[in-house]
Each structure stands twice: as C-alpha cells, then as structure tokens.
Design a protein around this motif. Structure first.
Motif, mmCIF file in Angstrom:
data_model
loop_
_atom_site.group_PDB
_atom_site.id
_atom_site.type_symbol
_atom_site.label_atom_id
_atom_site.label_comp_id
_atom_site.label_asym_id
_atom_site.label_seq_id
_atom_site.Cartn_x
_atom_site.Cartn_y
_atom_site.Cartn_z
ATOM 1 N N LEU A 137 0.766 -1.110 0.065
ATOM 2 C CA LEU A 137 0.035 -0.012 -0.012
ATOM 3 C C LEU A 137 0.967 1.415 0.087
ATOM 4 C CD1 LEU A 137 -2.995 -0.623 2.491
ATOM 5 C CD2 LEU A 137 -2.826 -0.382 -0.204
ATOM 6 N N ARG A 141 0.710 4.098 -2.906
ATOM 7 C CA ARG A 141 0.235 5.538 -2.610
ATOM 8 C C ARG A 141 1.557 6.458 -2.952
ATOM 9 N NH1 ARG A 141 0.018 5.492 3.059
ATOM 10 N NH2 ARG A 141 -1.741 4.012 3.008
ATOM 11 N N ARG A 146 -2.778 7.678 -4.909
ATOM 12 C CA ARG A 146 -4.286 6.953 -4.748
ATOM 13 C C ARG A 146 -4.243 6.233 -3.120
ATOM 14 N NH1 ARG A 146 -4.287 4.673 -9.866
ATOM 15 N NH2 ARG A 146 -5.091 6.339 -11.331
ATOM 16 N N ARG A 147 -5.254 6.322 -2.513
ATOM 17 C CA ARG A 147 -5.407 5.723 -0.981
ATOM 18 C C ARG A 147 -6.567 4.484 -1.302
ATOM 19 N NH1 ARG A 147 -3.535 7.668 3.630
ATOM 20 N NH2 ARG A 147 -2.451 9.558 3.324
ATOM 21 N N THR A 148 -6.315 3.505 -0.727
ATOM 22 C CA THR A 148 -7.246 2.224 -0.762
ATOM 23 C C THR A 148 -7.322 1.148 0.397
ATOM 24 O OG1 THR A 148 -7.902 0.478 -2.370
ATOM 25 C CG2 THR A 148 -5.542 0.647 -1.985
#
Length: 179
Positions: A137, A141, A146-148
């Motif tokens: 992650l 990022r 982007r964030r998830t």
C-alpha cells in the motif's frame, strides 16, 4: 498381457439417484415438478447477465508475484506472494512490469528485517503478511497518490530441496556413447 477395456456396465449405481428411483405416483410426480420449477426459477434469477456482471465487478482481483526470497540457513523459502484486492486499480498497478523492480526492492527490505522462524511459524507469518500488505500500500500510494483498503496478502512458502547424495564419485552414470 491383459487388454484394458472400458467397462460398459457396472454392478451397482454408486449411490446416485436415477429415474427409476423417482416415485411415479401422482403426488411424487407433482412434488418433483414443483421442486424443479422452483429450482429453475431461483437458478434463472442467479444467472441473469446483469447479476453475474455485478458480482464480477465487485469481486476480488488477484495478482501472483513471484519473489524467491530465502533466509540463510533456513530449509524453507518464500516463493510467491498472492495479493487480492477489491480495488481494480491496485491490481492493475501490481500487474505492471515497470513497477515490479521497485516493488520487489521494497518487499525485500521488509523481508530482510525478519528471520527464518517468522516464515515457519503460522502466527508470525500472518503478522508478516500484514506488514507486506502495508508495504504494498505504501508503494502504491507513493507511485500513484491514491489510497485504498489493505489487500489480502498470502505468502506461499516452499521447502528447499537439495539433490540427494550420489553413490560413488561420478555425478552422472556412465553411458556408452554410440558412434
């Protein structure tokens, strides 16, 4: 030598119901018809194209990363990392060849901080899987902004097999060479 032939008739039915087992009375026939109609109705609702597409759209995407990492003196090694995520963009990102070198270097840094027993023990391996997911992650990022949500990560561990001892001094059996 005995010829092997396919069997045309079996001695017993193997426990599977057949047409002969169905009750052909009026009540048995209508019961079977109602059960079949309800089954087709439910099956038709489940297999509608829109519903199938919706299930596919919201399911997990999977990427298998082949990363062979072994620890010094350990009889097992990390062979693959399976990453599952609902975020399609993360799955596409992990599948890109140009991102693989940076991602592999980041994962190797995380794995270098751990020892052989962390891969062998189930509780320690699950904690390591969480850390690998966090590193994936962080890399995602950093590269995309982007964030998830955290992906599901599974570490596939294999045993290192060394070739067995060979009798005598010669590594290969002697084979007569034909002219």
């Amino acid at each position: 030598m005995k010829q092997i032939e396919p069997r045309k008739q079996y001695d017993h039915d193997g426990g599977y119901p057949s047409v002969a087992d169905v009750d052909l009375s009026r009540r048995g026939f209508f019961g079977a018809a109602v059960v079949g109609a309800v089954g087709l109705g439910l099956g038709g609702a489940v297999l509608l194209p829109d519903v199938a597409e919706a299930g596919r759209r919201h399911g997990y995407g999977k990427v298998v990363l082949s990363l062979r990492y072994s620890y010094l003196g350990c009889k097992v090694r990390l062979e693959k990392i399976v990453v599952q995520s609902r975020d399609r963009q993360l799955v596409v990102f992990l599948g890109k060849a140009k991102e693989w070198t940076g991602l592999a270097a980041a994962l190797r840094r995380v794995l270098a901080k751990h020892k052989c027993r962390d891969v062998q023990d189930a509780k320690r391996r699950s904690a390591l899987q969480v850390l690998v997911g966090k590193e994936i992650l962080a890399r995602y990022r950093k590269r995309t902004g982007r964030r998830t949500k955290a992906p599901l990560v599974t570490l596939i561990v294999g045993r290192i097999r060394s070739p067995g001892p060979v009798d005598g001094d010669v590594m290969m059996p002697s084979i007569p060479l034909l002219p």
